[in-house]
Design a protein around this motif. Structure first.
Motif, PDB file in Angstrom:
ATOM      1  N   LYS A  71      -0.567   3.728  -2.669  1.00  0.00           N
ATOM      2  CA  LYS A  71      -0.778   5.105  -2.207  1.00  0.00           C
ATOM      3  C   LYS A  71      -0.185   6.145  -3.151  1.00  0.00           C
ATOM      4  O   LYS A  71      -0.842   7.153  -3.464  1.00  0.00           O
ATOM      5  N   PRO A  72       1.055   5.972  -3.683  1.00  0.00           N
ATOM      6  CA  PRO A  72       1.621   6.999  -4.572  1.00  0.00           C
ATOM      7  C   PRO A  72       1.061   6.959  -6.002  1.00  0.00           C
ATOM      8  O   PRO A  72       1.317   7.877  -6.786  1.00  0.00           O
ATOM      9  N   ALA A  73       0.327   5.912  -6.377  1.00  0.00           N
ATOM     10  CA  ALA A  73      -0.112   5.737  -7.760  1.00  0.00           C
ATOM     11  C   ALA A  73      -1.190   6.761  -8.138  1.00  0.00           C
ATOM     12  O   ALA A  73      -2.066   7.083  -7.340  1.00  0.00           O
ATOM     13  N   LYS A  74      -1.111   7.251  -9.367  1.00  0.00           N
ATOM     14  CA  LYS A  74      -2.145   8.158  -9.865  1.00  0.00           C
ATOM     15  C   LYS A  74      -3.461   7.419 -10.052  1.00  0.00           C
ATOM     16  O   LYS A  74      -4.536   7.981  -9.859  1.00  0.00           O
ATOM     17  N   ARG A  75      -3.365   6.169 -10.463  1.00  0.00           N
ATOM     18  CA  ARG A  75      -4.551   5.320 -10.596  1.00  0.00           C
ATOM     19  C   ARG A  75      -4.347   4.090  -9.716  1.00  0.00           C
ATOM     20  O   ARG A  75      -3.853   3.057 -10.167  1.00  0.00           O
ATOM     21  N   PRO A  76      -4.716   4.151  -8.434  1.00  0.00           N
ATOM     22  CA  PRO A  76      -4.463   3.051  -7.497  1.00  0.00           C
ATOM     23  C   PRO A  76      -5.065   1.725  -7.931  1.00  0.00           C
ATOM     24  O   PRO A  76      -4.572   0.664  -7.523  1.00  0.00           O
ATOM     25  N   ILE A  77      -6.105   1.763  -8.767  1.00  0.00           N
ATOM     26  CA  ILE A  77      -6.744   0.524  -9.181  1.00  0.00           C
ATOM     27  C   ILE A  77      -5.790  -0.368  -9.967  1.00  0.00           C
ATOM     28  O   ILE A  77      -5.898  -1.602  -9.918  1.00  0.00           O
TER      29      ILE A  77
ATOM     30  N   TYR B 237       0.834  -1.208   0.000  1.00  0.00           N
ATOM     31  CA  TYR B 237       0.000   0.000   0.000  1.00  0.00           C
ATOM     32  C   TYR B 237       0.870   1.260   0.000  1.00  0.00           C
ATOM     33  O   TYR B 237       0.647   2.179  -0.809  1.00  0.00           O
ATOM     34  N   LEU B 238       1.872   1.322   0.876  1.00  0.00           N
ATOM     35  CA  LEU B 238       2.687   2.527   1.014  1.00  0.00           C
ATOM     36  C   LEU B 238       3.574   2.772  -0.205  1.00  0.00           C
ATOM     37  O   LEU B 238       3.794   3.931  -0.597  1.00  0.00           O
TER      38      LEU B 238
ATOM     39  N   PRO C 109      -2.266  -0.845  -9.640  1.00  0.00           N
ATOM     40  CA  PRO C 109      -1.468  -1.756  -8.784  1.00  0.00           C
ATOM     41  C   PRO C 109      -2.334  -2.698  -7.958  1.00  0.00           C
ATOM     42  O   PRO C 109      -1.901  -3.806  -7.634  1.00  0.00           O
ATOM     43  N   MET C 110      -3.552  -2.291  -7.615  1.00  0.00           N
ATOM     44  CA  MET C 110      -4.426  -3.175  -6.852  1.00  0.00           C
ATOM     45  C   MET C 110      -4.814  -4.406  -7.647  1.00  0.00           C
ATOM     46  O   MET C 110      -5.067  -5.477  -7.080  1.00  0.00           O
ATOM     47  N   LEU C 111      -4.842  -4.291  -8.964  1.00  0.00           N
ATOM     48  CA  LEU C 111      -5.147  -5.437  -9.822  1.00  0.00           C
ATOM     49  C   LEU C 111      -3.895  -6.216 -10.207  1.00  0.00           C
ATOM     50  O   LEU C 111      -3.903  -7.443 -10.273  1.00  0.00           O
ATOM     51  N   VAL C 112      -2.798  -5.478 -10.475  1.00  0.00           N
ATOM     52  CA  VAL C 112      -1.583  -6.106 -10.988  1.00  0.00           C
ATOM     53  C   VAL C 112      -0.818  -6.850  -9.891  1.00  0.00           C
ATOM     54  O   VAL C 112      -0.341  -7.973 -10.097  1.00  0.00           O
ATOM     55  N   LEU C 113      -0.698  -6.242  -8.710  1.00  0.00           N
ATOM     56  CA  LEU C 113       0.122  -6.835  -7.649  1.00  0.00           C
ATOM     57  C   LEU C 113      -0.348  -8.224  -7.222  1.00  0.00           C
ATOM     58  O   LEU C 113       0.480  -9.136  -7.082  1.00  0.00           O
ATOM     59  N   PRO C 114      -1.656  -8.449  -7.007  1.00  0.00           N
ATOM     60  CA  PRO C 114      -2.079  -9.816  -6.661  1.00  0.00           C
ATOM     61  C   PRO C 114      -1.740 -10.835  -7.745  1.00  0.00           C
ATOM     62  O   PRO C 114      -1.371 -11.975  -7.437  1.00  0.00           O
TER      63      PRO C 114
END
Length: 428
Positions: free
Chosen positions: A236-242, A231-232, A244-249
């Motif tokens: 959190k720093p991403a312009k479009r948090p969605i 998250y940190l 990394p929320m999709l890619v990281l998992p």
């Protein structure tokens, strides 16, 4: 004057020297109980510091948060241990454990005072991260090559087949300690503001090191540490948090799948865990959890029989068979050293009083965290996250009261308190 407007001095040789000494307990963890030597030296030093504080108590700063929180947390844990002693089922065991805790408290006092005097928390986090990085590299190399950099084979006597053990003399501890301390390099990178490529490379290595350890407790602790890190650093720093929320998992699943192909230990863990999904019965759940159902029910029976002050701390191994359920299937040749669950261990050993004290310890640290400045919180992350995942209620491995984890608990507690109250904060 706050930490924000106090000038940060450059790192000095004294800072690095203290950081080297305080990193020794972590560096020596793989070598039997040698890590107790520097901690014992700190306990002796802490005794002299305590005498000094008492002699100059007229000038003592009663508003010093560090010297308020440390004794409170210690007493929240220790006093219920003493209360469990008079009618303990194995009183000599309780006496042994309770009598050692004041020594651990003196060690913690010395750590807090030394770190507060030198502001060396950042240097300590860096050195500790390098140590954990070496563990991770060694475990991954052992899994891929069948032998580590010290010519220690993956499969040897006393080791669960396929589980990376690195150069730990007690091989089955590698996976646990990797899971606990893996947060240190992750949050040290966040503290030091390294570039994105370094984050990716180091976090990949550390994650692989935790996975090949094939310890369920290590996986659980690391998963809880990984969530705030991702998250940190990425969300959190991403312009479009969605994104990394999709890619990281997906990346984590892919990494787990790759590790599954190369690690026999991970394959064995997954196979055992999948046994419960085919048929949800007592036997299948017990098998999938390595006998945890029997172990948990025995601990719960201890709680019901001794709800106020428990059966006595660190007495599970001596008394668990008397509390096993009728359907339990633990061979006579197998011993169980602890309840394999933090809440159940504290509750069964020290009763409701012990559980209440444990929750008060959490509350005291949470309050200190809320009172700290953002810079102090950032500085504390490499130390307080390993402590938090060790104390997390669903942690399933290692005992809470035996000397090894008890002294490490107070060591990490002292490091966390020192960072959260450090006046001179250096984050970059």
């Amino acid at each position: 004057m706050t930490a924000k407007n106090i000038p940060v001095p450059p790192a000095t040789p004294q800072m690095w020297l203290l950081a080297v000494f305080l990193s020794l307990p972590i560096a020596l963890l793989p070598i039997a109980r040698s890590f107790m030597l520097p901690l014992g030296m700190l306990a002796i030093l802490g005794l002299f510091m305590l005498v000094g504080l008492l002699r100059h108590r007229q000038q003592f700063n009663t508003e010093d948060k560090a010297l308020q929180v440390l004794p409170r947390v210690f007493l929240f844990i220790w006093l219920p241990m003493l209360v469990s002693w008079p009618d303990a089922e194995v009183p000599e065991q309780v006496q042994k454990v309770a009598s050692l805790y004041p020594l651990y408290a003196l060690m913690a006092l010395a750590v807090v005072i030394l770190l507060r005097a030198t502001a060396a928390s950042r240097q300590l986090a860096i050195l500790g991260s390098w140590i954990v990085g070496v563990w991770a590299f060694d475990g991954v190399a052992q899994t891929l090559l069948g032998i580590d950099m010290f010519n220690i084979p993956l499969d040897r006597e006393g080791v669960v087949a396929g589980h990376a053990s690195g150069f730990f003399t007690n091989p089955n501890k590698y996976g646990f300690y990797m899971g606990m301390f893996a947060a240190m390099p992750l949050f040290t990178m966040y503290l030091c503001g390294v570039n994105r490529l370094t984050h990716i490379l180091v976090s990949t290595l550390v994650t692989a090191g935790v996975l090949v350890g094939a310890a369920r407790g290590g996986w659980i602790m690391y998963a809880w540490a990984l969530i705030p890190y991702l998250y940190l650093v990425y969300i959190k720093p991403a312009k479009r948090p969605i994104i990394p929320m999709l890619v990281l998992p997906l990346l984590l699943v892919a990494m787990f799948a790759i590790t599954l192909q190369f690690s026999a230990g991970v394959q064995e863990r997954v196979k055992r865990s999948m046994a419960a999904s085919q048929e949800l019965t007592y036997e299948s759940l017990n098998t999938a959890s390595s006998g945890r159902v029997d172990i948990y029910l025995a601990a719960w029976n201890m709680v019901k029989a001794n709800p106020v002050n428990g059966i006595g701390v660190d007495s599970y191994e001596q008394r668990f068979r008397a509390y096993l359920p009728e359907q339990a299937n633990i061979p006579d040749s197998v011993t169980v050293p602890h309840a394999h669950q933090v809440i159940l261990e504290v509750w069964s050993g020290a009763g409701t009083l012990g559980l209440f004290g444990f929750l008060l310890a959490w509350a005291a640290m949470w309050r200190l965290w809320k009172q700290a400045l953002p810079e102090q919180r950032k500085l504390a992350l490499p130390f307080i996250i390993p402590l938090a995942v060790l104390w997390w209620p669903i942690n399933t491995h290692r005992g809470f009261y035996p000397s090894e984890l008890a002294v490490l608990t107070l060591f990490m507690l002292a490091l966390s308190i020192a960072a959260l109250t450090q006046a001179r904060v250096q984050t970059k």
